[in-house]
Design an enzyme around this catalytic site. Structure first.
Site, PDB file in Angstrom:
ATOM      1  N   LYS A 195       0.845  -1.200   0.000  1.00  0.00           N
ATOM      2  CA  LYS A 195       0.000   0.000   0.000  1.00  0.00           C
ATOM      3  C   LYS A 195       0.877   1.245   0.000  1.00  0.00           C
ATOM      4  O   LYS A 195       0.606   2.208  -0.725  1.00  0.00           O
ATOM      5  CB  LYS A 195      -0.936  -0.017   1.221  1.00  0.00           C
ATOM      6  CG  LYS A 195      -2.079  -0.998   1.069  1.00  0.00           C
ATOM      7  CD  LYS A 195      -2.855  -1.227   2.349  1.00  0.00           C
ATOM      8  CE  LYS A 195      -3.884  -2.342   2.125  1.00  0.00           C
ATOM      9  NZ  LYS A 195      -4.558  -2.789   3.343  1.00  0.00           N
TER      10      LYS A 195
ATOM     11  N   GLN B  80      -4.792  -1.469   9.474  1.00  0.00           N
ATOM     12  CA  GLN B  80      -4.689  -2.800   8.877  1.00  0.00           C
ATOM     13  C   GLN B  80      -5.283  -3.865   9.807  1.00  0.00           C
ATOM     14  O   GLN B  80      -5.010  -3.872  11.007  1.00  0.00           O
ATOM     15  CB  GLN B  80      -3.205  -3.102   8.562  1.00  0.00           C
ATOM     16  CG  GLN B  80      -2.972  -4.386   7.796  1.00  0.00           C
ATOM     17  CD  GLN B  80      -3.534  -4.350   6.370  1.00  0.00           C
ATOM     18  OE1 GLN B  80      -3.670  -3.300   5.754  1.00  0.00           O
ATOM     19  NE2 GLN B  80      -3.861  -5.513   5.849  1.00  0.00           N
TER      20      GLN B  80
ATOM     21  N   ASP C 290     -11.303   2.565   3.698  1.00  0.00           N
ATOM     22  CA  ASP C 290     -11.741   1.173   3.603  1.00  0.00           C
ATOM     23  C   ASP C 290     -13.255   1.071   3.404  1.00  0.00           C
ATOM     24  O   ASP C 290     -13.753   0.035   2.959  1.00  0.00           O
ATOM     25  CB  ASP C 290     -11.409   0.422   4.907  1.00  0.00           C
ATOM     26  CG  ASP C 290     -10.077  -0.316   4.848  1.00  0.00           C
ATOM     27  OD1 ASP C 290      -9.726  -0.808   3.762  1.00  0.00           O
ATOM     28  OD2 ASP C 290      -9.411  -0.407   5.893  1.00  0.00           O
TER      29      ASP C 290
HETATM   30  N1  GUN Z   1      -6.790  -6.843   6.013  1.00  0.00           N
HETATM   31  C1  GUN Z   1      -7.142  -7.635   4.984  1.00  0.00           C
HETATM   32  N2  GUN Z   1      -7.871  -6.946   4.083  1.00  0.00           N
HETATM   33  C2  GUN Z   1      -7.995  -5.699   4.571  1.00  0.00           C
HETATM   34  C3  GUN Z   1      -8.631  -4.519   4.094  1.00  0.00           C
HETATM   35  O1  GUN Z   1      -9.264  -4.487   3.035  1.00  0.00           O
HETATM   36  N3  GUN Z   1      -8.517  -3.420   4.877  1.00  0.00           N
HETATM   37  C4  GUN Z   1      -7.855  -3.426   6.058  1.00  0.00           C
HETATM   38  N4  GUN Z   1      -7.808  -2.309   6.770  1.00  0.00           N
HETATM   39  N5  GUN Z   1      -7.248  -4.508   6.532  1.00  0.00           N
HETATM   40  C5  GUN Z   1      -7.318  -5.632   5.785  1.00  0.00           C
END
Ligand code: GUN
Length: 292
Positions: free
Chosen positions: A53, A97, A120
């Site tokens: 990311k 996360q 998100d």
């Molecule tokens: N962990 C696995 N997928 C995601 C996601 O789409 N967003 C976040 N914040 N954590 C994750």
């Protein structure tokens, strides 16, 4: 004719466009989108996701910060950290996360992120807006899948779509987006009876159940479009999806690979939402300045 839907290539194309838009925005306003990612602890998979990311944000020309905090951080401390970024106008997107350590209530944390910065799309305000047909931020994985349908000319209207998996991150929002596109949608899950039979009726099959190679040839109708959201390890430790790719590829008309399918699109959509959050912030700022 089978075609593999190349998520990596589409993501690269969209990232290129995003970098151009960002450069233009910066030139015109002096502002650049800012994304902060908070990582609690040292979960190896999360570390990889967070690094990707960050890489993607920097490539798009964003301001990017990864805040790594110790596993033992208290919920209160984490909430304070989130609030600091909520208040700071330099950051347009905040992402915590997942998964979080057991002593922290995930809901309390996700609900603490300001809805305007919740890239998100997990905050109840954003979920409510989305479900009621007024989306602001939506979960990135299903958003990325919709872009792939568009890119590959997949007609959704009137089609039978089956989503296998009912998570808030993928299954439920995917079903909503397919419904918005006028597909006839069914959501199935691990307790669904006669799942293979049900799946064989689907024109569009989205699989997000989290079990390696769960969907085999007998789940798939000839010519179906198959989207694999899974990310697992097979018996040899090799990365694989929820779909048995080798068995299903000859039957499907379109199929996503793992890796290189849905994954890269998820990150790209996250960047797109951060860009849009920044634009909305600038529009609001301009509006406030114009008020007498
Ligand atoms: N962990 C696995 N997928 C995601 C996601 O789409 N967003 C976040 N914040 N954590 C994750």
């Amino acid at each position: 004719m089978v075609a593999v839907m190349d998520g990596k290539a589409l993501a690269a194309k969209m990232q290129g466009r995003l970098a151009e838009k960002t450069a233009k925005l910066k030139a015109e306003t002096g502002e650049e989108p800012g994304l902060v990612v908070i990582l609690v602890g040292e979960n190896p998979a999360s570390q990889v996701y967070v690094r990707n990311k960050e890489r993607s944000a920097l490539a798009a020309g964003f301001r990017s910060e990864v805040v790594r905090v110790r596993e033992s951080i208290s919920e209160e401390e984490l909430l304070q950290l989130i609030d600091k970024y909520n208040q700071d106008p330099a950051w347009h997107g905040i992402l915590v996360q997942l998964p979080l350590p057991d002593h922290i209530d995930e809901e309390n944390v996700l609900f603490a992120i300001s809805p305007e910065k919740d890239v998100d799309g997990f905050h109840p305000t954003n979920m409510g807006k989305f479900w009621s047909g007024h989306p602001m931020m939506i979960p990135s994985t299903p958003a990325g899948i919709m872009e792939m349908f568009k890119e590959y000319g997949v007609e959704l209207e009137g089609k039978n779509a089956l989503v296998i998996g009912r998570s808030n991150i993928v299954g439920k929002p995917m079903a909503q987006l397919l419904l918005d596109a006028n597909a006839t949608v069914t959501i199935a899950h691990s307790r669904t009876k006669h799942l293979a039979e049900l799946a064989r009726r689907a024109d569009i099959l989205v699989v997000a159940i989290g079990r390696a190679k769960f969907v085999t040839a007998d789940f798939v109708k000839e010519g179906a479009v198959v989207i694999d959201v899974g990310m697992n390890r097979d018996e040899n430790g090799k990365l694989c999806g929820d779909v048995d790719f080798a068995a299903v590829e000859p039957i499907a008309s379109l199929i996503t690979p793992v890796p290189g399918g849905v994954g890269p699109m998820t990150i790209t959509m996250l960047m797109e939402q951060t860009y849009q959050a920044c634009e909305r912030f600038l529009a609001l700022q301009a509006q406030e300045l114009n008020q007498p």
